[in-house]
Design a protein around this motif. Sequence first.
Motif, PDB file in Angstrom:
ATOM      1  N   GLU A  41       0.813  -1.214   0.000  1.00 46.03           N
ATOM      2  CA  GLU A  41       0.000   0.000   0.000  1.00 46.03           C
ATOM      3  C   GLU A  41       0.846   1.264   0.000  1.00 46.03           C
ATOM      4  O   GLU A  41       0.491   2.274   0.609  1.00 46.03           O
ATOM      5  CB  GLU A  41      -0.976  -0.010   1.181  1.00 46.03           C
ATOM      6  CG  GLU A  41      -0.384  -0.388   2.512  1.00 46.03           C
ATOM      7  CD  GLU A  41      -1.430  -0.547   3.599  1.00 46.03           C
ATOM      8  OE1 GLU A  41      -2.548  -0.009   3.450  1.00 46.03           O
ATOM      9  OE2 GLU A  41      -1.140  -1.201   4.614  1.00 46.03           O
ATOM     10  N   SER A  42       1.970   1.197  -0.693  1.00 50.49           N
ATOM     11  CA  SER A  42       2.819   2.373  -0.859  1.00 50.49           C
ATOM     12  C   SER A  42       3.551   2.268  -2.184  1.00 50.49           C
ATOM     13  O   SER A  42       3.696   1.179  -2.752  1.00 50.49           O
ATOM     14  CB  SER A  42       3.841   2.480   0.285  1.00 50.49           C
ATOM     15  OG  SER A  42       4.798   1.434   0.194  1.00 50.49           O
ATOM     16  N   ALA A  43       4.019   3.421  -2.666  1.00 46.63           N
ATOM     17  CA  ALA A  43       4.782   3.419  -3.917  1.00 46.63           C
ATOM     18  C   ALA A  43       6.042   2.570  -3.771  1.00 46.63           C
ATOM     19  O   ALA A  43       6.448   1.874  -4.709  1.00 46.63           O
ATOM     20  CB  ALA A  43       5.130   4.857  -4.303  1.00 46.63           C
ATOM     21  N   GLU A  44       6.658   2.607  -2.596  1.00 49.23           N
ATOM     22  CA  GLU A  44       7.844   1.783  -2.355  1.00 49.23           C
ATOM     23  C   GLU A  44       7.498   0.302  -2.467  1.00 49.23           C
ATOM     24  O   GLU A  44       8.242  -0.479  -3.078  1.00 49.23           O
ATOM     25  CB  GLU A  44       8.420   2.085  -0.971  1.00 49.23           C
ATOM     26  CG  GLU A  44       9.634   1.247  -0.621  1.00 49.23           C
ATOM     27  CD  GLU A  44      10.120   1.445   0.797  1.00 49.23           C
ATOM     28  OE1 GLU A  44      11.209   0.916   1.115  1.00 49.23           O
ATOM     29  OE2 GLU A  44       9.425   2.110   1.592  1.00 49.23           O
ATOM     30  N   ALA A  45       6.367  -0.081  -1.903  1.00 42.22           N
ATOM     31  CA  ALA A  45       5.974  -1.486  -1.942  1.00 42.22           C
ATOM     32  C   ALA A  45       5.680  -1.944  -3.365  1.00 42.22           C
ATOM     33  O   ALA A  45       5.963  -3.091  -3.723  1.00 42.22           O
ATOM     34  CB  ALA A  45       4.755  -1.704  -1.050  1.00 42.22           C
ATOM     35  N   VAL A  46       5.099  -1.068  -4.175  1.00 45.53           N
ATOM     36  CA  VAL A  46       4.846  -1.416  -5.573  1.00 45.53           C
ATOM     37  C   VAL A  46       6.160  -1.745  -6.270  1.00 45.53           C
ATOM     38  O   VAL A  46       6.255  -2.716  -7.032  1.00 45.53           O
ATOM     39  CB  VAL A  46       4.099  -0.279  -6.290  1.00 45.53           C
ATOM     40  CG1 VAL A  46       4.053  -0.528  -7.795  1.00 45.53           C
ATOM     41  CG2 VAL A  46       2.682  -0.139  -5.732  1.00 45.53           C
TER      42      VAL A  46
ATOM     43  N   ASP B 256       1.981 -16.156   1.851  1.00 48.11           N
ATOM     44  CA  ASP B 256       1.002 -16.977   1.140  1.00 48.11           C
ATOM     45  C   ASP B 256       0.161 -16.188   0.153  1.00 48.11           C
ATOM     46  O   ASP B 256      -0.534 -16.780  -0.689  1.00 48.11           O
ATOM     47  CB  ASP B 256       0.065 -17.652   2.147  1.00 48.11           C
ATOM     48  CG  ASP B 256       0.806 -18.602   3.062  1.00 48.11           C
ATOM     49  OD1 ASP B 256       1.467 -19.527   2.542  1.00 48.11           O
ATOM     50  OD2 ASP B 256       0.737 -18.430   4.300  1.00 48.11           O
ATOM     51  N   GLY B 257       0.197 -14.874   0.234  1.00 47.60           N
ATOM     52  CA  GLY B 257      -0.555 -14.038  -0.685  1.00 47.60           C
ATOM     53  C   GLY B 257      -0.292 -12.576  -0.400  1.00 47.60           C
ATOM     54  O   GLY B 257       0.217 -12.210   0.672  1.00 47.60           O
ATOM     55  N   VAL B 258      -0.639 -11.753  -1.369  1.00 45.20           N
ATOM     56  CA  VAL B 258      -0.410 -10.310  -1.272  1.00 45.20           C
ATOM     57  C   VAL B 258      -1.728  -9.594  -1.532  1.00 45.20           C
ATOM     58  O   VAL B 258      -2.466  -9.947  -2.461  1.00 45.20           O
ATOM     59  CB  VAL B 258       0.657  -9.845  -2.284  1.00 45.20           C
ATOM     60  CG1 VAL B 258       0.799  -8.325  -2.276  1.00 45.20           C
ATOM     61  CG2 VAL B 258       1.997 -10.509  -1.982  1.00 45.20           C
ATOM     62  N   PHE B 259      -2.012  -8.594  -0.704  1.00 46.51           N
ATOM     63  CA  PHE B 259      -3.218  -7.790  -0.851  1.00 46.51           C
ATOM     64  C   PHE B 259      -2.804  -6.348  -1.113  1.00 46.51           C
ATOM     65  O   PHE B 259      -1.920  -5.816  -0.437  1.00 46.51           O
ATOM     66  CB  PHE B 259      -4.074  -7.882   0.418  1.00 46.51           C
ATOM     67  CG  PHE B 259      -5.402  -7.199   0.312  1.00 46.51           C
ATOM     68  CD1 PHE B 259      -6.461  -7.812  -0.336  1.00 46.51           C
ATOM     69  CD2 PHE B 259      -5.596  -5.944   0.863  1.00 46.51           C
ATOM     70  CE1 PHE B 259      -7.698  -7.175  -0.432  1.00 46.51           C
ATOM     71  CE2 PHE B 259      -6.822  -5.305   0.775  1.00 46.51           C
ATOM     72  CZ  PHE B 259      -7.877  -5.919   0.121  1.00 46.51           C
ATOM     73  N   ILE B 260      -3.458  -5.720  -2.090  1.00 45.94           N
ATOM     74  CA  ILE B 260      -3.105  -4.358  -2.493  1.00 45.94           C
ATOM     75  C   ILE B 260      -4.136  -3.385  -1.942  1.00 45.94           C
ATOM     76  O   ILE B 260      -5.343  -3.591  -2.109  1.00 45.94           O
ATOM     77  CB  ILE B 260      -3.035  -4.244  -4.019  1.00 45.94           C
ATOM     78  CG1 ILE B 260      -2.049  -5.271  -4.589  1.00 45.94           C
ATOM     79  CG2 ILE B 260      -2.620  -2.835  -4.437  1.00 45.94           C
ATOM     80  CD1 ILE B 260      -2.187  -5.495  -6.092  1.00 45.94           C
ATOM     81  N   GLY B 261      -3.653  -2.322  -1.281  1.00 43.09           N
ATOM     82  CA  GLY B 261      -4.522  -1.294  -0.713  1.00 43.09           C
ATOM     83  C   GLY B 261      -4.419  -0.001  -1.493  1.00 43.09           C
ATOM     84  O   GLY B 261      -3.482   0.775  -1.283  1.00 43.09           O
ATOM     85  N   PRO B 262      -5.354   0.268  -2.405  1.00 43.34           N
ATOM     86  CA  PRO B 262      -5.241   1.455  -3.250  1.00 43.34           C
ATOM     87  C   PRO B 262      -5.347   2.789  -2.513  1.00 43.34           C
ATOM     88  O   PRO B 262      -4.804   3.795  -2.992  1.00 43.34           O
ATOM     89  CB  PRO B 262      -6.410   1.298  -4.241  1.00 43.34           C
ATOM     90  CG  PRO B 262      -6.708  -0.167  -4.250  1.00 43.34           C
ATOM     91  CD  PRO B 262      -6.448  -0.615  -2.850  1.00 43.34           C
ATOM     92  N   SER B 263      -6.013   2.845  -1.361  1.00 45.71           N
ATOM     93  CA  SER B 263      -6.203   4.132  -0.688  1.00 45.71           C
ATOM     94  C   SER B 263      -4.888   4.693  -0.158  1.00 45.71           C
ATOM     95  O   SER B 263      -4.524   5.841  -0.441  1.00 45.71           O
ATOM     96  CB  SER B 263      -7.222   3.993   0.444  1.00 45.71           C
ATOM     97  OG  SER B 263      -8.504   3.752  -0.067  1.00 45.71           O
ATOM     98  N   ASP B 264      -4.159   3.887   0.626  1.00 42.02           N
ATOM     99  CA  ASP B 264      -2.862   4.361   1.112  1.00 42.02           C
ATOM    100  C   ASP B 264      -1.858   4.463  -0.025  1.00 42.02           C
ATOM    101  O   ASP B 264      -0.972   5.328   0.002  1.00 42.02           O
ATOM    102  CB  ASP B 264      -2.342   3.438   2.209  1.00 42.02           C
ATOM    103  CG  ASP B 264      -2.944   3.768   3.562  1.00 42.02           C
ATOM    104  OD1 ASP B 264      -2.808   4.917   4.011  1.00 42.02           O
ATOM    105  OD2 ASP B 264      -3.563   2.884   4.167  1.00 42.02           O
TER     106      ASP B 264
END
Length: 269
Positions: free
Chosen positions: A156-161, A174-182
């Motif tokens: 949920e951050s540009a760094e994480a992307v 086991d999986g990744v979840f993307i948080g568009p708001s943060d």
Amino acid sequence: MPLRVNPDPSFKDALAAADRPLAGMWVCSGSPLVAEICAGSGLDWLLIDAEHSPNGLESILAQLQAVNGYPVTVVVRPPANDPVLIKQYLDLGAQTLLIPMVHTAADAAAAVAAAHYPPDGIRGVGSALARSARWNRIPHYLAGAGETVTMLVQIESAEAVQNAADIAETDGVDGVFIGPSDLAASMGLLGQQDHPDVVAAVENSIRAVKAAGKPVGVNAFVEATARRYLAAGVDFILVGADVALLARGSEALATGYVPATDTGPTASY
């Protein structure tokens, strides 16, 4: 003679068995009654949130108990990537955790370590005292506990992307979840999670996680956006929240029966 029980199915089991994306909703009210209502909705999974909701250990425990036995998989999000909180949530009986604000592979590895007993991790041992082992009524719990845990981490951050592939490839994730708001906020686009640049970053992350061979999920309350991410290949998705449904539903009642005013809610999430 004490009752011998088995652990509940975990989210990774549900994802592996699914032949379609799994749809879920947030449970943010802190109410066991509301959680139970949502558990019987027919949705695939619920996210009990403690990062942005009035949830402590006692209310999470009550909600886990309220939804137990319903045909729904429960994910719990701690407020932080903290080994003490992760230990406590697992001891409460949460089997799937979603860890927020994971920006690097090192963050992901720390979350994984916190969820596993030594020598694979650093989770403290208290199974005789904990609901997770049903107070030592689950045979051989300590030896098999790691197999019952699903570790999801949140991009949920540009760094994480930028680090999405490394995060997804971290052993034990086991999986990744993307948080568009943060994510939008970190990109200087606060409140604009449907901005083309944010959507592109989400879709880039989806591709990176899928290429790493891990399930990927996303949050999307706007149906058109949700459909777009489903078409992009997400494996699980959150499409609403208990508090949002109550807010919009009560506003609809007011619209029908109370004279209009110039004020109204600000759209978000």
